[in-house]
Scaffold this motif. Structure first.
Motif: not given
Ligand code: ADP
Ligand code: MG
Length: 481
Positions: A231-242
């Protein structure tokens, strides 16, 4: 997997309660589940004027774990006070180790698709545990149980070198089987004897700098480590991409929803004001003591797994499941000398028996002795009863009844597979007669229908047709017609 050229970095902090009878600095019992606050001497309560006395057994267990994991044992190590406020921490500080932990370096060997990978450790240190705050027993108040306060823990800290949620959970699973195997900790995650914090960050692939990490606290199962990290891997990746800024946070994982939420955001490093505990002399470990402990260390699960693969030809998954659980391993060891059906033995252990242990606990398979297991394995290896039927009907009967022999139970329950050609022919003829249009389709080239016919034969025979023999007869008949 993180997308678009990102990579995940994980480091684990694993707390394991040492299997000592008494606490780290006093004689209070460490038994789990007793009446709250019944094992709380003046030392557990941190009364002024009391002095801690070190439990030598805890030191031995920490060294045993360190030697098994190839750590360097720090022959001069000492305790430090780590100051912070928790209502269930009577001293107002934890007695831990900081500058001089008992074990340094080392690695956790985990099985991956490409072989054993060694996850580097930073250190293993000794410390005492806090008590427990109970928030849901009283509507108005938080209650405190100090039975656990002062029990001996080791904290196993990995380097930030784990690269996926799967590896993180494999790492915890390996630590659990190693500590159990060594008798260092009971590994009981439901009771909190083993707990894991996941530190995780995401960075651009190839970036030498680590990304900002978040820490997910107190995960209580191998599965939840993977879920939380995913869950956290996906959340952090999304944040960095944005282009959002990742804040260094401590987060909580909700096992019901599978979601993490922020507990607190760290603005700067905590200031624990560590200093050497003046009440406790340093721990001096001699080389002879280390050697003595080294001699007591058995083969580790990953070494046993290699042996299972080489000696018995078991696959990697079967080897690592069996070697990871002492109960399964001991059953395999004693059964494997009684039969040549090693693959079938493994199937029973990693399938039905492991499921029973997971669902109902180790005691649920107490009734399975090596000879019983062998009779099950031989029955299914010879295909006298299908594996599924044997697992569903014979195993429960064996666990609850007095009969020790799987074949005798199969006879009693009328489960033996029919290989008799006359009987098979009759079932097959009935099926072919019932589905003439399918027979036509088969003959026009739809060869995959063999499976359909076999399924119908199975149904008609109420599961008793030996499918391998039935398939042979079926294809003869179909190709002749
Ligand atoms: P703290 O001082 O916050 O406790 P440490 O440097 O002592 O941090 O590391 C604690 C744990 O966090 C270790 O397991 C370490 O491997 C891991 N860790 C540290 N930095 C990162 C990072 N950037 N990403 C993932 N894990 C990390
Ligand atoms: Mg930390």
């Amino acid at each position: 997997m993180p997308q678009n050229g990102f990579e995940t970095v994980i480091g684990l902090e694993i707390h394991a309660q040492l299997l000592t009878k008494s606490k780290l600095f006093c004689g209070d019992s460490t038994i789990f589940g007793d009446t709250p606050n019944s094992h709380v001497s003046a030392i557990s309560l941190a009364h002024p004027g009391t002095l801690p006395v070190l439990n030598k057994e805890a030191v031995k267990l920490a060294i045993k774990l360190g030697v098994a994991l190839d750590c360097t044992i720090n022959q001069y190590n000492y305790f430090a006070r780590k100051h912070y406020f928790y209502p269930d921490l009577p001293n107002g500080y934890q007695i831990s180790q900081n500058a001089a932990p008992i074990c340094v370096g080392g690695a956790i060997p985990i099985a991956t698709a490409t072989g054993i990978r060694h996850i580097a450790l930073n250190r293993i240190h000794l410390e005492n545990d806090a008590g427990k705050s109970i928030h849901d027993a009283d509507p108005e108040n938080t209650l405190i149980d100090l039975n656990r306060a002062g029990t001996a823990l080791v904290e196993i800290v990995t380097e930030p070198v784990i690269s996926s949620p799967e590896e993180a959970s494999a790492c915890l699973a390996m630590v659990r089987s190693i500590v159990r195997h060594l008798g260092v900790c009971d590994g009981n995650m439901e009771e909190g004897s083993l707990r894991c914090d996941v530190n995780i960050s995401v960075r651009k692939k190839g970036d030498p700098r680590l990304g900002t990490k978040v820490e997910i606290k107190n995960l209580n199962s191998v599965r939840n480590v993977k879920r939380a990290a995913t869950y956290e891997e996906a959340r952090l990746t999304r944040m960095i991409e944005n282009g959002e800024e990742v804040l260094q946070q401590t987060r909580n994982f909700d096992a019901d929803t599978g979601i993490t939420t922020a507990l607190r955001t760290k603005e700067e490093a905590n200031d624990y004001r560590y200093f050497p505990d003046p009440d406790l002399p340093p721990i001096i470990v001699t080389s002879e003591e280390i050697e003595e402990i080294r001699k007591s260390i058995p083969l580790l699960p990953h070494e046993i797994a290699q042996e299972l693969t080489h000696k018995y030809g078991l696959g990697q998954e079967a080897s690592s499941i069996i070697s990871g659980d002492d109960l399964l391993y001991h059953l395999f060891e004693s059964a494997s000398v009684l039969t040549g059906q090693h693959a079938a033995l493994a199937n029973w252990l990693i399938g039905p028996l492991k499921s029973l242990i997971n669902e109902k606990g180790a005691s649920s398979i107490e009734g399975i002795t090596a000879p019983k297991l062998v009779s099950l394995a031989e029955l299914t290896a010879q295909n006298s009863v299908s594996f599924a039927t044997a697992a569903a009907k014979i195993l429960p009967e064996m666990l609850s009844g007095n009969e020790h022999d799987a074949l005798a139970i199969a006879r009693k329950l009328n489960l033996l597979q029919v290989k008799d050609t006359d009987a098979l022919n009759e079932w097959i003829d009935q099926v072919l007669a019932r589905f003439p249009e399918k027979v036509l389709e088969y003959q026009k080239g739809k060869k995959s229908l063999t499976g359909f016919f076999a399924g119908e034969v199975k149904k008609l025979s109420k599961g008793k047709a030996d499918i391998k023999s039935a398939m042979e007869i079926l294809s003869q008949k179909l190709n002749k017609q």
